[in-house]
Design a protein around this motif. Structure first.
Motif, PDB file in Angstrom:
ATOM      1  N   SER A 106       0.824  -1.220   0.000  1.00  0.00           N
ATOM      2  CA  SER A 106       0.000   0.000   0.000  1.00  0.00           C
ATOM      3  C   SER A 106       0.856   1.267   0.000  1.00  0.00           C
ATOM      4  CB  SER A 106      -0.944   0.015   1.205  1.00  0.00           C
ATOM      5  OG  SER A 106      -0.205   0.155   2.410  1.00  0.00           O
ATOM      6  N   ARG A 107       2.140   1.150   0.315  1.00  0.00           N
ATOM      7  CA  ARG A 107       3.049   2.299   0.311  1.00  0.00           C
ATOM      8  C   ARG A 107       3.682   2.538  -1.059  1.00  0.00           C
ATOM      9  NH1 ARG A 107       7.004   0.501   4.790  1.00  0.00           N
ATOM     10  NH2 ARG A 107       8.203   2.250   4.009  1.00  0.00           N
ATOM     11  N   ILE A 108       3.570   1.563  -1.953  1.00  0.00           N
ATOM     12  CA  ILE A 108       4.238   1.634  -3.251  1.00  0.00           C
ATOM     13  C   ILE A 108       3.308   2.213  -4.305  1.00  0.00           C
ATOM     14  CG2 ILE A 108       5.398   0.297  -5.055  1.00  0.00           C
ATOM     15  CD1 ILE A 108       5.878  -1.855  -2.827  1.00  0.00           C
ATOM     16  N   ARG A 109       3.786   3.206  -5.037  1.00  0.00           N
ATOM     17  CA  ARG A 109       3.033   3.801  -6.137  1.00  0.00           C
ATOM     18  C   ARG A 109       3.922   3.797  -7.381  1.00  0.00           C
ATOM     19  NH1 ARG A 109       0.532   4.326  -1.892  1.00  0.00           N
ATOM     20  NH2 ARG A 109      -1.323   5.572  -1.535  1.00  0.00           N
ATOM     21  N   PHE A 166      -0.129   4.221 -10.517  1.00  0.00           N
ATOM     22  CA  PHE A 166      -0.665   5.331  -9.733  1.00  0.00           C
ATOM     23  C   PHE A 166      -0.863   6.567 -10.600  1.00  0.00           C
ATOM     24  CE2 PHE A 166       0.395   8.891  -6.702  1.00  0.00           C
ATOM     25  CZ  PHE A 166      -0.720   8.780  -5.896  1.00  0.00           C
ATOM     26  N   ALA A 167       0.091   6.822 -11.481  1.00  0.00           N
ATOM     27  CA  ALA A 167       0.026   8.019 -12.324  1.00  0.00           C
ATOM     28  C   ALA A 167       0.884   7.813 -13.562  1.00  0.00           C
ATOM     29  CB  ALA A 167       0.523   9.240 -11.552  1.00  0.00           C
ATOM     30  N   ALA A 172       3.156  19.057 -18.040  1.00  0.00           N
ATOM     31  CA  ALA A 172       2.854  19.968 -16.942  1.00  0.00           C
ATOM     32  C   ALA A 172       1.563  19.573 -16.230  1.00  0.00           C
ATOM     33  CB  ALA A 172       2.763  21.406 -17.451  1.00  0.00           C
ATOM     34  N   THR A 173       0.534  19.255 -16.996  1.00  0.00           N
ATOM     35  CA  THR A 173      -0.731  18.865 -16.366  1.00  0.00           C
ATOM     36  C   THR A 173      -0.600  17.510 -15.668  1.00  0.00           C
ATOM     37  OG1 THR A 173      -1.589  17.980 -18.460  1.00  0.00           O
ATOM     38  CG2 THR A 173      -2.165  20.243 -17.919  1.00  0.00           C
ATOM     39  N   ASP A 174       0.169  16.590 -16.252  1.00  0.00           N
ATOM     40  CA  ASP A 174       0.391  15.290 -15.610  1.00  0.00           C
ATOM     41  C   ASP A 174       1.147  15.448 -14.291  1.00  0.00           C
ATOM     42  OD1 ASP A 174      -0.847  14.047 -17.745  1.00  0.00           O
ATOM     43  OD2 ASP A 174       1.011  13.271 -18.627  1.00  0.00           O
ATOM     44  N   LEU A 175       2.168  16.306 -14.281  1.00  0.00           N
ATOM     45  CA  LEU A 175       2.938  16.524 -13.052  1.00  0.00           C
ATOM     46  C   LEU A 175       2.091  17.195 -11.978  1.00  0.00           C
ATOM     47  CD1 LEU A 175       6.388  17.554 -14.561  1.00  0.00           C
ATOM     48  CD2 LEU A 175       5.813  15.404 -13.406  1.00  0.00           C
ATOM     49  N   GLN A 210      -2.348  13.970  -6.474  1.00  0.00           N
ATOM     50  CA  GLN A 210      -2.582  12.597  -6.052  1.00  0.00           C
ATOM     51  C   GLN A 210      -1.707  12.226  -4.850  1.00  0.00           C
ATOM     52  OE1 GLN A 210      -2.477  11.028 -10.381  1.00  0.00           O
ATOM     53  NE2 GLN A 210      -3.237   9.345  -9.140  1.00  0.00           N
ATOM     54  N   VAL A 211      -0.443  12.616  -4.889  1.00  0.00           N
ATOM     55  CA  VAL A 211       0.471  12.331  -3.776  1.00  0.00           C
ATOM     56  C   VAL A 211      -0.024  13.033  -2.513  1.00  0.00           C
ATOM     57  CG1 VAL A 211       2.804  12.720  -2.880  1.00  0.00           C
ATOM     58  CG2 VAL A 211       2.491  11.824  -5.189  1.00  0.00           C
ATOM     59  N   ALA A 212      -0.358  14.306  -2.622  1.00  0.00           N
ATOM     60  CA  ALA A 212      -0.855  15.056  -1.462  1.00  0.00           C
ATOM     61  C   ALA A 212      -2.117  14.415  -0.899  1.00  0.00           C
ATOM     62  CB  ALA A 212      -1.106  16.519  -1.848  1.00  0.00           C
ATOM     63  N   GLY A 213      -3.024  14.032  -1.786  1.00  0.00           N
ATOM     64  CA  GLY A 213      -4.255  13.394  -1.344  1.00  0.00           C
ATOM     65  C   GLY A 213      -3.999  12.078  -0.633  1.00  0.00           C
ATOM     66  N   ALA A 214      -3.114  11.265  -1.187  1.00  0.00           N
ATOM     67  CA  ALA A 214      -2.793   9.973  -0.591  1.00  0.00           C
ATOM     68  C   ALA A 214      -2.102  10.145   0.757  1.00  0.00           C
ATOM     69  CB  ALA A 214      -1.931   9.150  -1.534  1.00  0.00           C
TER      70      ALA A 214
END
Length: 157
Positions: free
Chosen positions: A87-90, A110-111, A140-143, A149-153
């Motif tokens: 669960s820690r791996i993305r 994950f992305a 830019a939009t992907d980053l 996503q990282v902040a949310g997770a």
């Protein structure tokens, strides 16, 4: 607020890192900041897994090359064998031109970050973020989406 500890001016062998000192620095940074990002070198040393073990989230960046996929699979296996919770791996698929990547690792992606060498190279040459060069660019939009996503997770965990 973002604080960055930059790479040292002198290049030293990766094995020369003092593991105990690195762990103390990481512990201190974790007490000082809500989130600590450690950008690891592509080649791992004896201290790498110790640093990874302290991570709340591991972003494993891969591309579609056979070498990158093989290395990612080996690292995922190592994580599993050493008890690092999946669960820690993305997985972040970098320089993607097509959606065919999704099944290459048999691991959830994950992305994704699309490929646009010219824009990324221009941003690097200027020392600015990709969004400063081409705000509406797919990279830019992907980053930006990856950051959200990282902040949310991290906030969920």
């Amino acid at each position: 607020t973002v604080a960055v500890v930059a790479a040292p001016e002198k290049i030293a062998p990766i094995e020369a890192v003092d593991v105990d000192q690195l762990m103390r620095i990481l512990d201190l940074a974790r007490r000082q900041y809500d989130h600590v990002v450690l950008d690891l070198p592509g080649n791992w040393a004896n201290w790498t897994l110790s640093a990874i073990d302290k991570a709340d989230m591991i972003l494993l960046v891969v591309d579609l090359s056979i070498g990158s996929l093989r290395q990612a699979r080996r690292r995922i296996t190592l994580f599993e064998e050493t008890g690092i919770d999946a669960s820690r791996i993305r997985i972040v698929a970098n320089r993607i031109e097509k959606r065919m990547f999704r099944d290459a690792l048999h691991y959830p992606v994950f992305a994704t970050v699309h490929s646009d060498y010219a824009v990324v190279q221009s941003a690097q040459d200027q020392g600015v973020l990709v969004a400063s060069v081409a705000r509406k660019n797919r990279v830019a939009t992907d980053l930006a989406a990856l950051a959200e996503q990282v902040a949310g997770a991290l906030h969920k965990g």
